[in-house]
Motif scaffolding. Structure first.
Motif, PDB file in Angstrom:
ATOM      1  N   GLN A  28      30.809  18.134  18.733  1.00 36.86           N
ATOM      2  CA  GLN A  28      29.710  17.438  18.631  1.00 36.86           C
ATOM      3  C   GLN A  28      28.128  18.447  18.487  1.00 36.86           C
ATOM      4  O   GLN A  28      27.437  19.003  17.285  1.00 36.86           O
ATOM      5  N   VAL A  29      28.475  18.908  19.407  1.00 38.09           N
ATOM      6  CA  VAL A  29      27.064  19.611  19.985  1.00 38.09           C
ATOM      7  C   VAL A  29      27.827  21.596  19.398  1.00 38.09           C
ATOM      8  O   VAL A  29      26.129  22.074  18.642  1.00 38.09           O
ATOM      9  N   MET A  32      25.591  21.147  15.631  1.00 35.04           N
ATOM     10  CA  MET A  32      24.517  20.655  14.969  1.00 35.04           C
ATOM     11  C   MET A  32      24.247  21.526  15.813  1.00 35.04           C
ATOM     12  O   MET A  32      22.872  22.435  15.193  1.00 35.04           O
ATOM     13  N   PHE A  33      24.769  22.699  16.814  1.00 35.38           N
ATOM     14  CA  PHE A  33      23.930  24.095  16.359  1.00 35.38           C
ATOM     15  C   PHE A  33      24.774  25.292  15.035  1.00 35.38           C
ATOM     16  O   PHE A  33      24.547  26.081  15.588  1.00 35.38           O
ATOM     17  N   TYR A 212      13.426  26.706  24.278  1.00 35.55           N
ATOM     18  CA  TYR A 212      14.227  27.325  24.357  1.00 35.55           C
ATOM     19  C   TYR A 212      14.868  28.410  24.195  1.00 35.55           C
ATOM     20  O   TYR A 212      15.030  29.258  24.263  1.00 35.55           O
ATOM     21  N   TRP A 213      14.140  28.076  22.595  1.00 35.99           N
ATOM     22  CA  TRP A 213      14.741  29.448  21.624  1.00 35.99           C
ATOM     23  C   TRP A 213      13.987  30.988  21.638  1.00 35.99           C
ATOM     24  O   TRP A 213      14.057  31.919  21.001  1.00 35.99           O
TER      25      TRP A 213
ATOM     26  N   HIS B   8      17.580  19.091   9.755  1.00 34.44           N
ATOM     27  CA  HIS B   8      19.276  19.526   9.866  1.00 34.44           C
ATOM     28  C   HIS B   8      19.711  18.163   9.992  1.00 34.44           C
ATOM     29  O   HIS B   8      19.665  17.310  11.119  1.00 34.44           O
ATOM     30  N   ALA B   9      21.094  18.266   9.783  1.00 32.78           N
ATOM     31  CA  ALA B   9      21.993  17.677  10.187  1.00 32.78           C
ATOM     32  C   ALA B   9      21.738  16.854  11.810  1.00 32.78           C
ATOM     33  O   ALA B   9      22.455  18.559  12.912  1.00 32.78           O
ATOM     34  N   GLY B  10      22.332  15.894  12.288  1.00 34.73           N
ATOM     35  CA  GLY B  10      22.204  15.451  13.712  1.00 34.73           C
ATOM     36  C   GLY B  10      23.101  15.233  14.232  1.00 34.73           C
ATOM     37  O   GLY B  10      24.746  15.007  14.088  1.00 34.73           O
ATOM     38  N   ILE B  11      22.785  14.358  15.501  1.00 38.28           N
ATOM     39  CA  ILE B  11      23.883  13.228  16.210  1.00 38.28           C
ATOM     40  C   ILE B  11      24.009  11.779  16.202  1.00 38.28           C
ATOM     41  O   ILE B  11      22.416  11.517  16.745  1.00 38.28           O
ATOM     42  N   GLY B  12      24.862  11.006  16.132  1.00 39.83           N
ATOM     43  CA  GLY B  12      24.376   9.631  17.278  1.00 39.83           C
ATOM     44  C   GLY B  12      24.392   8.961  15.696  1.00 39.83           C
ATOM     45  O   GLY B  12      24.833   9.476  14.457  1.00 39.83           O
ATOM     46  N   THR B  60       9.052  19.175  21.274  1.00 38.20           N
ATOM     47  CA  THR B  60      10.838  20.630  21.898  1.00 38.20           C
ATOM     48  C   THR B  60      10.989  19.414  23.680  1.00 38.20           C
ATOM     49  O   THR B  60      10.289  18.489  23.554  1.00 38.20           O
ATOM     50  N   GLN B  88      12.049  21.177  17.776  1.00 38.21           N
ATOM     51  CA  GLN B  88      13.056  22.012  18.202  1.00 38.21           C
ATOM     52  C   GLN B  88      13.664  20.839  19.274  1.00 38.21           C
ATOM     53  O   GLN B  88      13.374  21.271  19.909  1.00 38.21           O
ATOM     54  N   ALA B  89      15.306  21.326  18.903  1.00 36.61           N
ATOM     55  CA  ALA B  89      15.506  20.960  20.527  1.00 36.61           C
ATOM     56  C   ALA B  89      16.526  21.931  21.719  1.00 36.61           C
ATOM     57  O   ALA B  89      16.448  22.208  20.173  1.00 36.61           O
ATOM     58  N   ASN B  90      16.630  21.303  22.777  1.00 34.23           N
ATOM     59  CA  ASN B  90      17.110  21.609  23.217  1.00 34.23           C
ATOM     60  C   ASN B  90      18.176  22.137  23.318  1.00 34.23           C
ATOM     61  O   ASN B  90      18.943  20.557  22.678  1.00 34.23           O
ATOM     62  N   VAL B  94      20.655  17.452  23.173  1.00 32.73           N
ATOM     63  CA  VAL B  94      21.727  17.792  22.186  1.00 32.73           C
ATOM     64  C   VAL B  94      22.781  17.435  22.914  1.00 32.73           C
ATOM     65  O   VAL B  94      23.767  16.134  22.675  1.00 32.73           O
ATOM     66  N   MET B 104      20.033  11.490  17.367  1.00 31.89           N
ATOM     67  CA  MET B 104      18.944  12.857  17.261  1.00 31.89           C
ATOM     68  C   MET B 104      19.122  14.072  16.104  1.00 31.89           C
ATOM     69  O   MET B 104      19.766  14.550  15.791  1.00 31.89           O
ATOM     70  N   VAL B 105      17.974  14.235  15.966  1.00 32.56           N
ATOM     71  CA  VAL B 105      17.492  15.437  14.964  1.00 32.56           C
ATOM     72  C   VAL B 105      16.560  15.884  14.958  1.00 32.56           C
ATOM     73  O   VAL B 105      15.783  16.351  15.599  1.00 32.56           O
ATOM     74  N   ASP B 106      16.321  17.173  14.272  1.00 33.23           N
ATOM     75  CA  ASP B 106      14.981  18.299  14.378  1.00 33.23           C
ATOM     76  C   ASP B 106      15.482  19.521  13.175  1.00 33.23           C
ATOM     77  O   ASP B 106      15.977  19.427  12.262  1.00 33.23           O
ATOM     78  N   ARG B 107      14.443  20.101  13.327  1.00 33.85           N
ATOM     79  CA  ARG B 107      14.679  21.104  11.947  1.00 33.85           C
ATOM     80  C   ARG B 107      14.239  20.332  10.752  1.00 33.85           C
ATOM     81  O   ARG B 107      15.146  20.404  10.291  1.00 33.85           O
TER      82      ARG B 107
END
Lengths: 411, 139
Positions: A28-29, A32-33, A212-213, B8-12, B60, B88-90, B94, B104-107
């Motif tokens: 999953q993680v 997302m990245f 973070y980036w 961007h595709a996210g989570i949940g 962020t 932007q998530a860190n 995530v 959660m989504v970002d970008r």
């Protein structure tokens, strides 16, 4: 993501339900990245204090352990939230201690080594250059990436646990060469000496860097700092900026020259004395009555313990000002044998073992002890505890000891 | 009027709710009183406001790793946001969302999400599709 046959088996549950959970979590993680595959890691380090975990997090960990999970790489832990040898006087409850005991038992069942430290790079087994690891605690990660040249993202407790169970982590972020190139360039005009000043410099750069980036590269540090100086520098930068990696030209291993990290193309931003003063200003409270002095975040090294003990020697804290010192069990035993703990205790300080102040139910212990005005030499801790109801102030180690002696903030 | 934002595709899971927006960063440890369910850090732009059952829209992450466990803990007590949208998530946010099964989504393609969405907007967040529908009374 591309998975090896072994990883496919883990995902299918052939290594048990806990490892299956771990792979699913990591996928999953990783997705997302935009990770393309997994990378094997040599160590994992898990942050998990009972305040963060709560009942649900402890139950989750117990369930993973009951499912037969065993870590497959060396896995160690960040500071605990309860010093089980001294928690009632701190205002912590039996319920808090019980959560801690249950979590420790679950970890031990899984074969996790309860090192309870955020300075493992000084005391346990520092990662080596190019070493892929899965470390939690932002201070641990930024030091390991920047000073050791190892490769880790910030791995929160669940992800560090997953890495311990699978022996790998998704290959994204700082596991990739291109994400380790500098994106911001700072020029320092004066070199700090005191640990607090190193923290302020790190915090200032972290706040400007801001994500973070982003990867800051720093010019103008003329002499190699000590491990403790870089510890405070990095921990504060990570706290203010969520920053996991920095380069210092001519000092850190990936940056012998500015061009090594692509820094030549970046516009330089000067870091001025005025900027450092702006960061410190909200944490200035000269003349205020002082409730508690805290030396922590990160835990103190043996060298810091010696310096603190020397400052405390022959003096006595004010009755109205408590003094807490957090260090690791590894340092503590040496500090006892060398007499440092005794000197700090004679001053009226208390040395807590295997904990860190802000991870110890900071709100609850503050309310229980009537602590509001807090003084520390850690730029990281003063950034954190405001949300817990404290009015934090920042001073050098010398100023902290002198203020504790008088019961008011002196400078 | 409905505005469709892509990200961007996210989570949940797919969720809907009311937005609470600030051009500020986020840490569950640094910024929240998780017992009361409010932002407790005086310097935070959402200081004093409840985050329970809203969709947080922020810039962020800041600070440390504790948020990864804390999102799970907050969700287990039902004192949690429904979703978090970020520029932007860190990694920590995530990882925490993955454990907590929090959306959660970002970008975002159109730029700064804290400018694209206003507090009070009704949102439908579809992390798998990487899409957020914004229904605003003010636009």
């Amino acid at each position: 993501m591309k998975l090896t046959d072994k990883e496919q088996e883990m995902l299918a549950g052939k290594a048990g339900p806990a490892v299956k959970w771990a792979m699913e979590h990591q996928l999953q993680v990783g997705r997302m990245f935009d990770a393309e595959d997994m990378v094997t890691v040599s160590q994992a380090h898990m942050m998990a204090d009972p305040e963060s975990l709560g009942e649900s997090g402890v139950q989750f960990t117990e369930k993973i352990a009951e499912d037969g999970a065993r870590v497959c790489i060396p896995m160690i832990t960040d500071p605990r939230g309860v010093d089980l040898a001294w928690y009632e006087p701190l205002g912590q409850t039996e319920q808090m201690a019980d959560l801690e005991r249950r979590f420790i038992a679950a970890c031990q069942t899984m074969g996790i080594m309860m090192t309870n430290t955020c300075i493992n790079y000084q005391t346990i087994m520092p990662p080596v250059f190019g070493d892929h690891v899965a470390f939690g605690d932002t201070g641990v990660v930024i030091y390991s990436n920047s000073v050791c040249g190892a490769r880790s993202n910030f791995e929160g407790g669940p992800s560090a646990l997953a890495a311990g169970l699978t022996g790998r982590t998704p290959r994204y972020g700082l596991h990739l060469d291109e994400k380790r190139q500098a994106t911001k360039r700072y020029v320092v005009s004066s070199n700090p000496q005191d640990l607090m000043e190193w923290g302020v410099l790190g915090a200032t750069i972290g706040r400007m860097s801001g994500s973070y980036w982003e990867v800051p590269v720093i010019e103008g540090i003329e002499e190699a700092p000590t491990s403790d100086q870089l510890k405070h520098f990095g921990a504060a930068m990570a706290s203010y900026g969520s920053t996991p990696l920095f380069h210092i030209v001519g000092i850190t291993p990936e940056c012998r020259k500015l061009t090594d990290v692509g820094g030549k193309m970046l516009n330089p931003t000067p870091v001025t004395e005025e900027m450092l003063d702006v960061l410190k200003q909200p944490f200035t409270a000269i003349g205020d009555p002082l409730d508690v002095v805290v030396f922590a975040a990160p835990q103190l090294s043996l060298v810091e313990m010696a310096e603190l003990a020397n400052l405390c020697d022959g003096r006595q804290r004010a009755e109205t000002t408590d003094v807490l010192v957090c260090t690791s069990a590894q340092v503590y035993s040496d500090a006892v044998s060398m007499g440092y703990v005794k000197q700090i205790e004679n001053f009226g300080g208390r040395v807590l073992v295997g904990t860190c102040f802000y991870q110890q139910y900071a709100r609850e212990i503050g309310e229980a002890n009537g602590w509001t005005r807090l003084l520390s030499n850690s730029a990281k801790i003063v950034n954190i505890v405001g949300g817990y109801g404290y009015q934090p102030a920042l001073g050098t180690m010398q100023a902290c000891v002198a203020s504790a002696e008088k019961g008011v903030i002196l400078s | 009027m409905t505005i469709k934002l892509t990200c961007h595709a996210g989570i949940g899971p797919k969720v809907e709710g009311i937005a609470l927006v600030a051009d500020d960063n986020f840490s569950a440890r640094y910024d929240l009183d998780r017992i009361k369910g409010v932002f407790s850090r005086p310097q935070h732009k959402l200081f004093g406001q409840s985050y329970k059952d809203v969709i947080l829209v922020l810039n962020t992450a800041k600070g440390g790793v504790a948020t990864a466990w804390m999102l799970y803990e907050m969700t287990s007590r039902l004192v949690a946001p429904k979703a978090i949208l970020l520029n932007q998530a860190n990694t920590i946010l995530v990882q925490g969302a993955a454990l907590a099964n929090m959306a959660m989504v970002d970008r975002f393609d159109k730029g700064d999400v804290t400018k694209l969405i206003e507090t009070g907007d009704h949102l439908v967040v579809d992390p798998q599709a990487g899409q957020v529908d914004v229904n605003s009374l003010n636009r």
